[in-house]
Design a protein around this motif. Sequence first.
Motif, PDB file in Angstrom:
ATOM      1  N   ARG A 148       0.824  -1.208   0.000  1.00 50.37           N
ATOM      2  CA  ARG A 148       0.000   0.000   0.000  1.00 50.37           C
ATOM      3  C   ARG A 148       0.858   1.258   0.000  1.00 50.37           C
ATOM      4  N   CYS A 149       0.432   2.217  -0.796  1.00 51.54           N
ATOM      5  CA  CYS A 149       1.088   3.524  -0.866  1.00 51.54           C
ATOM      6  C   CYS A 149       0.136   4.567  -0.294  1.00 51.54           C
ATOM      7  N   GLY A 150       0.715   5.614   0.298  1.00 54.86           N
ATOM      8  CA  GLY A 150      -0.086   6.723   0.805  1.00 54.86           C
ATOM      9  C   GLY A 150      -0.572   6.534   2.230  1.00 54.86           C
ATOM     10  N   VAL A 151      -0.205   5.421   2.828  1.00 49.84           N
ATOM     11  CA  VAL A 151      -0.546   5.150   4.222  1.00 49.84           C
ATOM     12  C   VAL A 151       0.676   4.531   4.897  1.00 49.84           C
ATOM     13  N   VAL A 159       4.216   6.320   6.576  1.00 53.30           N
ATOM     14  CA  VAL A 159       3.366   6.891   5.524  1.00 53.30           C
ATOM     15  C   VAL A 159       4.245   7.458   4.402  1.00 53.30           C
ATOM     16  N   CYS A 160       3.825   7.194   3.159  1.00 55.78           N
ATOM     17  CA  CYS A 160       4.684   7.525   2.029  1.00 55.78           C
ATOM     18  C   CYS A 160       3.924   8.229   0.913  1.00 55.78           C
ATOM     19  N   HIS A 161       4.669   9.005   0.157  1.00 55.53           N
ATOM     20  CA  HIS A 161       4.201   9.571  -1.118  1.00 55.53           C
ATOM     21  C   HIS A 161       2.900  10.358  -0.983  1.00 55.53           C
ATOM     22  N   LEU A 162       2.809  11.159   0.089  1.00 58.43           N
ATOM     23  CA  LEU A 162       1.650  12.048   0.242  1.00 58.43           C
ATOM     24  C   LEU A 162       1.733  13.232  -0.721  1.00 58.43           C
ATOM     25  N   TRP A 180      -1.218   1.023  -4.881  1.00 57.03           N
ATOM     26  CA  TRP A 180      -0.209   0.059  -4.447  1.00 57.03           C
ATOM     27  C   TRP A 180       1.096   0.301  -5.184  1.00 57.03           C
ATOM     28  N   HIS A 181       2.215   0.168  -4.459  1.00 57.19           N
ATOM     29  CA  HIS A 181       3.496   0.018  -5.151  1.00 57.19           C
ATOM     30  C   HIS A 181       3.386  -1.255  -5.988  1.00 57.19           C
ATOM     31  N   ASP A 182       3.930  -1.201  -7.189  1.00 52.78           N
ATOM     32  CA  ASP A 182       3.638  -2.257  -8.156  1.00 52.78           C
ATOM     33  C   ASP A 182       4.510  -3.486  -8.020  1.00 52.78           C
TER      34      ASP A 182
HETATM   35 ZN   LIG Z   1       4.340   4.987  -1.532  1.00 54.94          ZN
END
Ligand SMILES: [Zn+2]
Length: 601
Positions: A148-151, A159-162, A180-182
Amino acid sequence: MNRRNFLGTLATLPAGMAVPALAQEGPPVVEPVEKETARRTPTIALNHMGFRPRSGRKVLVVRATVSPPPSHYTLRDIGSEPFHFTRPLKLSPSSDLGPCLTADFTDLERLGMYQITVGEEHSVPFFIREDAWRRTLPTVVGYYRWQRCGVAVPGVHPVCHLDDARRRDNGEHVDEVGGWHDAGDLRKWMDPTLLNAIALLNLDRNLAARQPGDPSTEQILEEVRHGNLYFLKMQDTDGRVWHDTAGGINGDNSDNHWTDNIIGTPDDRYINTKKLEHISAMFSTLQGLVSQAYRAPDPAYAARCLAAGERAWQANARTGATLDLAWWALADCELHRATGKTAYRHDALRLGKQLLARQNVAFAAGQKEVRGYWTESPSASTAPSSSHFVPYFNVVYPALPAMALLNLYETFPTAADAPKWKAAVRRHLDEYVLPMSERNAFRLIPSGLYLGQPTPETYRPLAGELTYRYFMPVRKQFWWQGINSHLGSYALLLGEFARVLNGENGSGTVYADLAYRQLEWIMGANPFGACLMTAQGMRNPFPHSRFVGLIPGGIMNGIAGNEKDEPILDQEFLIDWRTCEYWSPHVAYYLWSVSTLESSV
Ligand SMILES: [Zn+2]
């Protein structure tokens, strides 16, 4: 699709090649070195997951590396009940990928935990139990939570990539937080991560009759909602859908990094605003599925997503290459199931005709061995031989044209073309996939057909001008990798066809059996005896996962080939992305195909 940054020139060892011995002090100690080499390159190729007692064949493959080859194997129960037998091994008539011995112990339905011994080599212990595959599903569904990205994901990353992201074309900031990171990196490609959500909702559909321990509908819907938060934001105001966030500016790796989470600083990542037909089609497919799955628990969300999916459908031309047509046909199926509108039925029938026209039905290229594969030519059915004849090749979606026709058949069973759709799928499997898989003892389905030798490397002669490779060409382009998505795509198609036949009082057994063989290769029945999923099986390579390390349930790209089309796999911790990077499509296909097989046989 060209998304990989190759980290140097990394040597990988063909299966069976001896590991170079290190210089040693004193007299050589032969026996441990030989044992060490055997450990690294086992001859026993057996699925580490084990087997269901009465579904799928139980096949042992042993690579014939010594002369004379071993003549027998012994199977014994390593649990509490004494039980064993010794039976003969037979030389396989299929010689691709090296000479092998095989044994079929499908008749053993007795539940237990077993081990097979050939000479002095032991197999990985394995189960015979009804949930041999099903018990892996909770772990594999859990993979997405780690991506998961953004949390914040406790124990994985804060938490990442806000600050995702800014448009490449005009620099404007657009909220693209979430998703999601791929893969083994931090990028958010739409194509493969849309497949995650599509697979999760099909998993939920396939597990309608829940058993204790299955992933719950609530868990699946919560995961899909997280992914879809991002997908919905990627729809442009014209209804079409953007390509990726953080894919890199010029095909490079420049966006593949953590950021400071502050909008407007130099480390902000980019949105690629390119809009492709098949990505909109995948988006529409997903929103059709979402609207059905959430209709009861959250009707407002279901309606909002359906509207987005229908808007994407209306905004696109719904034409293009074979891949585009196939995804739009699948979108028509799900949107029709969601709405019952005749527009989707009409469009589905149109696309069905186009997909039929792109299947090769006449023997082409001066041979009579195979037909029924798909091409990129709209006139494939009437042009058996021509210099511009191009077989359809896609390592992620090789079975998609047949999948689309099978879904049309199930969704619109009364259509005039329905028998043709089913016959086309059967032709593809009976006259191409099955015979090609019989050329090697593992029943591995080759990754593609070619005309002659398009690049300076080995193409195996088939017949006439046709050639094939099990693995992607390595001299054609920079991007080539392991083929687990290819195998998963075919496991899914084969499982779905088995389900259709079994539901019509026919027998889908031969197709389900071949589906399991593809999954078994991923899970240990391969020339390295290596399981390509983390946290299941043994001899797993360390994944190319440079930001969060091991992810339980993650599936690596898998075994690739060298110039000679021999299998290669990095087992030396070289962080080789081609064989060992995690990637969404492998995981998506695993969940979708295993749950399909659970619901069909
Ligand atoms: Zn991220």
